[in-house]
Design an enzyme around this catalytic site. Structure first.
Site, PDB file in Angstrom:
ATOM      1  N   ASP A   1      -5.085  -8.106  -0.015  1.00  0.00           N
ATOM      2  CA  ASP A   1      -4.365  -8.697  -0.956  1.00  0.00           C
ATOM      3  C   ASP A   1      -5.317  -9.766  -1.580  1.00  0.00           C
ATOM      4  OD1 ASP A   1      -2.871 -10.594  -2.312  1.00  0.00           O
ATOM      5  OD2 ASP A   1      -1.455 -11.364  -0.857  1.00  0.00           O
TER       6      ASP A   1
ATOM      7  N   CYS B   1       3.191  -2.602  -2.568  1.00  0.00           N
ATOM      8  CA  CYS B   1       2.447  -3.659  -2.388  1.00  0.00           C
ATOM      9  C   CYS B   1       3.435  -4.950  -1.861  1.00  0.00           C
ATOM     10  CB  CYS B   1       1.309  -4.000  -2.857  1.00  0.00           C
ATOM     11  SG  CYS B   1       1.825  -4.637  -4.936  1.00  0.00           S
TER      12      CYS B   1
ATOM     13  N   ARG C   1      -1.980  -4.998  -6.422  1.00  0.00           N
ATOM     14  CA  ARG C   1      -2.761  -3.579  -5.654  1.00  0.00           C
ATOM     15  C   ARG C   1      -1.859  -2.310  -6.097  1.00  0.00           C
ATOM     16  NH1 ARG C   1      -2.065  -5.902   0.060  1.00  0.00           N
ATOM     17  NH2 ARG C   1      -0.260  -6.936  -1.085  1.00  0.00           N
TER      18      ARG C   1
HETATM   19  P1  4NP Z   1       0.144  -7.668  -4.817  1.00  0.00           P
HETATM   20  O1  4NP Z   1      -0.289  -9.190  -4.703  1.00  0.00           O
HETATM   21  O2  4NP Z   1       0.963  -7.631  -3.279  1.00  0.00           O
HETATM   22  O3  4NP Z   1      -0.934  -6.813  -4.704  1.00  0.00           O
HETATM   23  O4  4NP Z   1       0.912  -7.468  -5.960  1.00  0.00           O
HETATM   24  C1  4NP Z   1       0.532 -10.265  -4.657  1.00  0.00           C
HETATM   25  C2  4NP Z   1       1.135 -10.955  -5.664  1.00  0.00           C
HETATM   26  C3  4NP Z   1       1.867 -11.902  -5.730  1.00  0.00           C
HETATM   27  C4  4NP Z   1       1.767 -12.562  -4.274  1.00  0.00           C
HETATM   28  C5  4NP Z   1       0.982 -12.120  -3.362  1.00  0.00           C
HETATM   29  C6  4NP Z   1       0.245 -10.852  -3.273  1.00  0.00           C
HETATM   30  N1  4NP Z   1       2.510 -13.811  -4.229  1.00  0.00           N
HETATM   31  O5  4NP Z   1       2.466 -14.438  -2.734  1.00  0.00           O
HETATM   32  O6  4NP Z   1       3.190 -14.456  -5.086  1.00  0.00           O
END
Ligand code: 4NP
Length: 170
Positions: free
Chosen positions: A137, A21, A27
């Site tokens: 997300d 991700c 995720r």
């Molecule tokens: P992930 O979620 O990609 O599912 O781990 C996110 C975690 C952090 C961020 C965006 C999505 N961020 O912008 O820091």
């Protein structure tokens, strides 16, 4: 996507899978935790290796997001990941690299530079109810978004392991 079936002559009999991700804190750690849980339940530990990574460097070294952890825990699953950034060597090492959304997929494909086409896909390619094909997300939203991610990823992981299980010999 077509699963790259192992060479039937050498029968390596082992799959290495990496979920990807953006941050590797919501995720893909959820996918890693659920998939490992299913592997353990089905006593397939000798046949699978699972990990997760993020395309960004934003959260390197962090444990899974507290809302992801709480959601998984509610379903009896503990998330053990420490965030790391996906890199080109992962494309050589893993047999399957499954991205959570189209942006992650694009980034992984760019890194692959035209190689490894067959092993790269999306988590929701295995979702029996795939919606728009992306795991949304949940980072900036409330707990219901994390529960939605859990449900999507759980369905997808079950179908993925159903399929992969047919390619390993116990
Ligand atoms: P992930 O979620 O990609 O599912 O781990 C996110 C975690 C952090 C961020 C965006 C999505 N961020 O912008 O820091």
């Amino acid at each position: 996507m077509d699963i790259p079936v192992k060479n039937p002559i050498t029968r390596e009999n082992h799959y290495k899978i990496c979920f990807v991700c953006l941050g590797n804190i919501c995720r893909s750690p959820t996918a890693e935790g659920i998939f490992q849980h299913l592997i353990n339940e089905r006593k397939l530990e000798n046949h699978f290796e699972v990990d997760s990574a993020g395309t960004s460097a934003y959260h390197i070294g962090e444990s899974a997001n507290s809302k992801s952890q709480r959601t998984a825990q509610k379903h009896g699953i503990t998330l053990h990941s420490k965030a790391r950034q996906f890199d080109a060597s992962d494309l050589d090492y893993y047999d399957l690299v499954l991205a959570m959304d189209n942006e992650n997929l694009k980034n992984v494909r760019q890194m692959a530079n035209g190689n490894h086409e067959k092993k790269i896909g999306r988590m929701r390619d295995f979702d029996p109810n795939p919606g728009n094909g992306e795991v949304p997300d949940p980072y900036h939203g409330g707990p219901e978004g994390f529960e939605n991610v859990f449900q999507i990823v759980q369905r997808s992981c079950e179908t993925l392991l159903d399929e992969l299980e047919t390619h390993v010999q116990r």
